[in-house]
Design an enzyme around this catalytic site. Structure first.
Site, mmCIF file in Angstrom:
data_model
loop_
_atom_site.group_PDB
_atom_site.id
_atom_site.type_symbol
_atom_site.label_atom_id
_atom_site.label_comp_id
_atom_site.label_asym_id
_atom_site.label_seq_id
_atom_site.Cartn_x
_atom_site.Cartn_y
_atom_site.Cartn_z
ATOM 1 N N GLU A 100 1.642 0.037 -4.855
ATOM 2 C CA GLU A 100 0.805 1.192 -5.153
ATOM 3 C C GLU A 100 1.685 2.416 -4.981
ATOM 4 O O GLU A 100 2.264 2.627 -3.909
ATOM 5 C CB GLU A 100 -0.390 1.284 -4.201
ATOM 6 C CG GLU A 100 -1.254 2.509 -4.503
ATOM 7 C CD GLU A 100 -2.195 2.885 -3.370
ATOM 8 O OE1 GLU A 100 -3.172 3.604 -3.629
ATOM 9 O OE2 GLU A 100 -1.943 2.484 -2.221
ATOM 10 N N ASP A 151 0.823 -1.200 0.000
ATOM 11 C CA ASP A 151 0.000 0.000 0.000
ATOM 12 C C ASP A 151 0.866 1.262 0.000
ATOM 13 O O ASP A 151 1.802 1.395 0.794
ATOM 14 C CB ASP A 151 -0.912 -0.007 1.235
ATOM 15 C CG ASP A 151 -1.811 1.201 1.312
ATOM 16 O OD1 ASP A 151 -2.680 1.333 0.435
ATOM 17 O OD2 ASP A 151 -1.635 2.014 2.241
#
Length: 581
Positions: free
Chosen positions: A282, A245
């Site tokens: 990401e 993330d």
């Protein structure tokens, strides 16, 4: 059984285990570590007393039966559901990923209930399930990005045993499993790490407060803590890959970055086990060094989400131009064409949204396309909207079919978000379940303030703390068999099957991708080897010259005649067509 904990700033550490207290001794060989031997079995409850304060759960504990503020429980990893001897060995280049959230994939919101639906995914043709975070967080329901125990598994989902069963079931069905992990912050409730040591630093600040300590004093142990957690998912549960993330929020000034260290460790584990393990980042940096090999000065992650591709496609489909979409909205088909051939729209170009130039060019002649994921929807791009509305809430079935065709036959590794394959009408909204009334109100009012700035009234924004918000976000499994939903599902299955059977649709050569478009008439075509794809985003039919190439229609959303001898094809409105010799 031996217990250990890193608590470098503590003068005395004791352990509470099944109601008995045991003093811990300093480890003479590891600075800041404390150890103790004590009798324990699977399920034994324990915690640590730091200078008499506590007990607090084990930072490396595998199970928190009573939530983040409760005691840890011993987990016998050998007693977990056994994994098949040979999990799938699908390469990232050949993958089609499916992002799902355990808590809303089914109304039950458990690993076992999700496993019972894996037959739908195998029939769809995807190769990997990408689970949103499963680490413990406060309350029962939430997105999972407020997790506070990176080694443990959320108990309401089914805990460690539930995750092991799910992974085994996925592998048995021929599906790989990717797990979303969060290293850039911990949640606002139930985070006990600061009591144990310098897990956070004031040297850097992030949108969530003090940064995770990756480069200040004590960071060697913090990095080892996160790295060990990541490897444990892959090693102990048989997970096949990790989605990292928001790596742009990892504040790390060391010469050898944490991401390089992690990618090297994962590559080593893959070599040792003979499994194709991978890391997917990401990142909003638009920096090809994220996925460039470590030997060439990159961070060595195996792929990353490509939001630029999403944003260009979203603008082309919807005409939206707010916030970060503004950079793509002026000429969305041109932006889409650029991302399909050069990966990033922002590759050193001006970003009005950021008020500065942004990004760096990708060497499209040397960089394989499978280092990037392409998608029409994700949990972020739906859930961070005011109402959590999917594309299916505003687009025609034909436009949904066009979007699917671009993502599933385009150059990047495709990823779907749960339910998009049948045009789910259920929203996917932002929901929380914080037991602390003050935190609950802060989240509720913060969400309303955020969207008030964009003209939304407070009463229009779903209350994250209302259980109905989560319930609305659960998939309706009656839909896939119904009318238009079933037709769209069949289209997704067709496109995924074409990707599997036509090597040209998995060709990693970005330099060979050819795209043409007409911004005013709203059509776009692209070529992947011998395969051609034509997409008409206009409600009106268009005639497109494909050239004298002898292709025939393989699949089309609406009936389409084969191109004539002149290579011209007539495409109805809101229709996509795939062609090949």
């Amino acid at each position: 059984m031996q217990f250990e904990v890193w608590a470098p700033l503590t003068g005395h550490v004791a352990m509470l285990l099944d109601g008995a207290t045991y003093d811990m001794a300093r480890d003479p060989d590891r600075d800041g570590w404390w150890t103790a031997e004590a009798p324990a079995a699977d399920g034994s409850r324990y915690g640590f007393l730091l200078d008499g304060d506590g007990p607090r759960p084990d930072p490396r504990g595998r199970r928190l039966p009573d939530g983040p503020d409760g005691l840890s429980a011993v987990v016998d990893l050998e007693a977990l559901s056994p994994r098949p001897a040979a999990p799938p060995h699908t390469r990232l280049q050949d993958a089609v990923l499916y992002e799902l959230h355990i808590g809303t994939f089914t109304p039950e919101g458990t690993f076992d209930a999700a496993a019972a639906r894996l037959g739908h995914l195998t029939a769809l043709g995807v190769t990997h399930v990408e689970l949103m975070p499963v680490c413990p967080f406060s309350g029962r329901h939430g997105w999972g990005y407020d997790g506070v125990a990176p080694w443990a598994v959320h108990e309401p989902y089914g805990g460690p045993a539930g995750l092991a069963r799910f992974t085994a079931a996925a592998h048995e069905a021929g599906l790989g499993v990717v797990l979303d992990v969060v290293h850039n912050h911990l949640g606002p409730s139930g985070n006990h790490l600061p009591a144990f040591g310098p897990y956070f630093t004031e040297t850097h600040h992030t949108p969530w407060g003090s940064a995770v300590n990756l480069d200040a004093a004590g960071s060697d142990e913090v990095r080892a803590y996160l790295l060990g957690s990541a490897l444990a998912w892959l090693r102990d549960y048989g997970i096949d890959g990790l989605r990292l993330d928001a790596v742009h929020a990892l504040a790390d000034d060391r010469a050898l970055t944490f991401l390089e260290e992690l990618s090297a460790a994962v590559d080593e584990l893959a070599a040792d086990t003979g499994r194709p393990l991978f890391l997917i980042a990401e990142s909003d940096r638009c920096d090809p060094r994220t996925t460039a090999p470590r030997a060439t000065g990159g961070q060595g992650l195996h792929a990353q989400w490509n939001d630029d591709f999403h944003h260009a496609l979203h603008c082309a489909l919807t005409g939206e131009s707010q916030a970060y979409y503004a950079d793509f909205a002026a000429a969305p088909l041109a932006a889409l064409a650029k991302t399909m051939t050069r990966v990033f729209f922002h590759d050193g170009t001006w970003s009005a949204f950021r008020g500065r130039t942004h990004g760096r060019p990708v060497d499209h002649r040397r960089t394989p396309a499978h280092r990037f994921l392409g998608y029409t929807q994700t949990h972020d791009q739906i859930g961070n909207r005011a109402l959590g509305d999917r594309l299916s809430a505003s687009l025609s079935p034909g436009l949904l079919a066009c979007a699917a065709a671009v993502a599933l036959t385009g150059p990047f590794v495709p990823m779907l978000f749960m339910g998009e394959e049948w045009g789910a009408r259920t929203p996917w909204q932002y929901f929380t379940d914080h037991p602390d009334p003050g935190l609950a109100e802060a989240v509720r009012s913060g969400r309303r303030r955020e969207f008030a700035a964009h003209g939304w009234k407070a009463e229009e924004i779903p209350d994250p703390q209302d259980p109905a918000t989560r319930d609305r976000s659960c998939l309706d499994w009656a839909e896939p068999e119904q009318g238009g939903h079933a037709r769209l599902l069949d289209w997704y299955r067709t496109l995924i099957a074409l990707r599997r059977t036509h090597h040209d649709l998995r060709d990693p050569d970005l330099a060979s991708v050819r795209v043409a478009h007409d911004e005013e008439r709203r059509w776009l075509t692209f070529r992947r080897g011998d395969v051609r794809v034509a997409v008409n985003l206009s409600p009106d039919p268009v005639t497109i010259a494909l050239g004298r190439n002898g292709v025939r229609v393989l699949a089309a959303w609406e009936p389409v005649e084969h191109p004539g001898p002149d290579g011209r094809i007539h495409v109805p409105g809101h229709t996509a067509v795939v062609l090949a010799p």
